[in-house]
Design a protein around this motif. Structure first.
Motif, PDB file in Angstrom:
ATOM      1  N   ALA A  68     -14.451 106.553 -23.270  1.00  0.00           N
ATOM      2  CA  ALA A  68     -15.809 106.693 -22.739  1.00  0.00           C
ATOM      3  C   ALA A  68     -16.653 107.612 -23.600  1.00  0.00           C
ATOM      4  O   ALA A  68     -17.814 107.322 -23.915  1.00  0.00           O
ATOM      5  N   SER A  69     -16.068 108.749 -23.989  1.00  0.00           N
ATOM      6  CA  SER A  69     -16.809 109.680 -24.831  1.00  0.00           C
ATOM      7  C   SER A  69     -17.087 109.067 -26.202  1.00  0.00           C
ATOM      8  O   SER A  69     -18.143 109.303 -26.793  1.00  0.00           O
ATOM      9  N   GLY A  70     -16.138 108.268 -26.679  1.00  0.00           N
ATOM     10  CA  GLY A  70     -16.321 107.634 -27.991  1.00  0.00           C
ATOM     11  C   GLY A  70     -17.484 106.678 -28.046  1.00  0.00           C
ATOM     12  O   GLY A  70     -18.053 106.454 -29.122  1.00  0.00           O
ATOM     13  N   VAL A  71     -17.868 106.089 -26.905  1.00  0.00           N
ATOM     14  CA  VAL A  71     -19.028 105.190 -26.905  1.00  0.00           C
ATOM     15  C   VAL A  71     -20.292 105.904 -26.446  1.00  0.00           C
ATOM     16  O   VAL A  71     -21.326 105.270 -26.244  1.00  0.00           O
ATOM     17  N   GLY A  72     -20.216 107.233 -26.289  1.00  0.00           N
ATOM     18  CA  GLY A  72     -21.432 108.006 -26.065  1.00  0.00           C
ATOM     19  C   GLY A  72     -21.725 108.374 -24.631  1.00  0.00           C
ATOM     20  O   GLY A  72     -22.875 108.707 -24.309  1.00  0.00           O
ATOM     21  N   ALA A  73     -20.717 108.363 -23.749  1.00  0.00           N
ATOM     22  CA  ALA A  73     -20.941 108.720 -22.347  1.00  0.00           C
ATOM     23  C   ALA A  73     -20.542 110.165 -22.098  1.00  0.00           C
ATOM     24  O   ALA A  73     -19.530 110.637 -22.633  1.00  0.00           O
ATOM     25  N   ARG A  74     -21.316 110.865 -21.286  1.00  0.00           N
ATOM     26  CA  ARG A  74     -20.910 112.198 -20.826  1.00  0.00           C
ATOM     27  C   ARG A  74     -19.704 112.014 -19.906  1.00  0.00           C
ATOM     28  O   ARG A  74     -19.777 111.274 -18.927  1.00  0.00           O
ATOM     29  N   THR A  75     -18.616 112.694 -20.223  1.00  0.00           N
ATOM     30  CA  THR A  75     -17.317 112.361 -19.630  1.00  0.00           C
ATOM     31  C   THR A  75     -16.634 113.594 -19.074  1.00  0.00           C
ATOM     32  O   THR A  75     -16.697 114.678 -19.668  1.00  0.00           O
ATOM     33  N   TYR A  76     -15.935 113.398 -17.940  1.00  0.00           N
ATOM     34  CA  TYR A  76     -15.279 114.515 -17.252  1.00  0.00           C
ATOM     35  C   TYR A  76     -13.956 114.064 -16.654  1.00  0.00           C
ATOM     36  O   TYR A  76     -13.792 112.913 -16.226  1.00  0.00           O
ATOM     37  N   THR A  77     -12.996 115.005 -16.592  1.00  0.00           N
ATOM     38  CA  THR A  77     -11.764 114.811 -15.856  1.00  0.00           C
ATOM     39  C   THR A  77     -11.253 116.162 -15.371  1.00  0.00           C
ATOM     40  O   THR A  77     -11.859 117.206 -15.663  1.00  0.00           O
TER      41      THR A  77
END
Length: 401
Positions: A68-77
């Protein structure tokens, strides 16, 4: 706005107001309430524009975050304990790719034997994974650090862990000043990725690197970590100006200006430490404490400056390296190395493993022993060690405690 909330729910609300586009998580105690709350926010429409991924494991969670981060999304876990260990391979990939993922670690002991209670063994085991590690001393700081973590991660393109003590903070209910949505929007700009996988403009990330360039790649990671040492104080200053709270940064000195004895610690134990410092001050003992907010990268200069001219440093840590000793204490010694010999005596004290309470009484007894010269500064000490239990196990105690 102040709300009386469980720490996990407060963190979930803070994360939601950072507007992540993708959340991928797998439940594990004591992290579960965070991701359950975020799932509810997505389902109920409180968090819009976010895809919540129910994955099959913690490895799957971090792998999904990398995509997800690789395609430019702000990402959380979020994760804890064995879950963090299950992510290990993917953690190194996330940092090696320079992906600005933010993750909460609800600190918990590592088995075996199985133990679900708090210490710092999990995140300390990943201290060399290339992630920034921020430690919260309170639920208020946990909330504030998550907002700052997204700013830091996206400004430098680095993954950031926010560590908060499992159960001690995650399940504690207290008043928390939650930032309003418009405040967070003003403080945290829309995410503009440095790199983005797009089939319309294809690139490759994470490709094979041979001996001719691998050292340079690793140096660039190191250089980015060092840049965080400069950026974090600026972000903390901006946060204070915007929200009116001194939260985050590198370290938090308490009464260290003229201290002879300084206690260094991370996380929620600092509350008890500071109360003991106050009691000692009332009795004429020049004591102080130093809370480490940023553990990785290691803020050596800030630690050395805060310790100042103290003659004695007591490092209270919630993890240790079996066969070696203290973990944080070695970093403290590294920070103090430039000082003129002999420098302060540094005591390694392991406390609170597997959720054992670190009481004010035990801390006071420890500091009384240090001040009176009853502890060996070259030994490894365990707070409240049960010598009878060791004897019954057939293992005599080999040191002092």
């Amino acid at each position: 706005m102040f709300e009386q909330l469980e720490g996990s729910k407060a963190v979930a609300k803070a994360v939601a107001r950072c507007r992540p586009r993708v959340i991928a998580a797998y439940p594990i105690s004591p992290q579960t309430h965070i991701v359950e709350a975020l799932s509810d926010f997505v389902r109920d429409g409180e968090l819009t524009g976010c895809e919540y991924l129910m994955v099959e494991s913690e490895f799957g969670a971090m792998s999904a975050c990398i995509g997800a981060s690789g395609v430019g999304a702000r990402t959380y876990t979020a994760t804890a304990s064995q879950g963090l260990l299950f992510m290990t391979e993917a953690l190194f990939n996330a940092s090696g790719l320079g992906l600005p993922i933010v993750m909460t670690v609800a600190n918990r002991a590592i088995g075996a034997p199985i133990n679900i209670w708090n210490d710092h063994s999990d995140s300390m085991s990943q201290r060399d994974s290339g992630w920034v590690q921020l430690f919260a001393a309170s639920n208020q700081e946990a909330v504030d650090l998550h907002v700052q973590a997204f700013v830091l991660a996206e400004r430098l393109s680095l993954p950031v862990m926010v560590c908060m003590d499992g159960f001690v903070l995650t399940h504690a209910v207290e008043d928390v000043d939650l930032p309003e949505q418009d405040q967070v929007d003003a403080f945290l700009p829309p995410f503009v990725p440095r790199q983005r996988l797009d089939p319309r403009d294809p690139i490759t990330i994470g490709s094979m690197v041979g001996p001719e360039a691998f050292t340079e790649v690793r140096y660039l990671m190191h250089d980015q970590q060092l840049a965080a040492l400069d950026e974090l104080p600026r972000i903390a200053a901006d946060f204070q100006a915007a929200f009116g709270r001194d939260s985050g940064g590198l370290v938090h000195p308490y009464r260290t200006e003229d201290a002879d004895v300084v206690v260094v610690a991370l996380g929620s134990v600092l509350g008890g430490v500071n109360e003991v410092v106050d009691a000692l001050r009332e009795e004429g003992v020049a004591a102080g404490s130093l809370g480490i907010s940023c553990y990785r990268p290691w803020p050596a200069d800030a630690v050395r400056e805060a310790i100042g001219s103290a003659r004695t440093v007591v490092v209270v840590e919630r993890a240790f390296a079996p066969g070696v000793g203290g973990v944080v204490s070695q970093d403290v010694r590294l920070a103090l190395r430039p000082l003129a010999a002999p420098g302060p005596a540094v005591y390694d004290v392991v406390a609170g493993l597997g959720g054992r309470p670190v009481t004010r009484t035990a801390l006071r007894r420890l500091l009384d022993d240090v001040v009176a010269g009853r502890l060996d500064p070259h030994g490894l000490h365990f707070l409240d060690l049960d010598h009878d239990l060791l004897e019954r196990a057939g293992t005599p105690w080999r040191g002092t405690s």
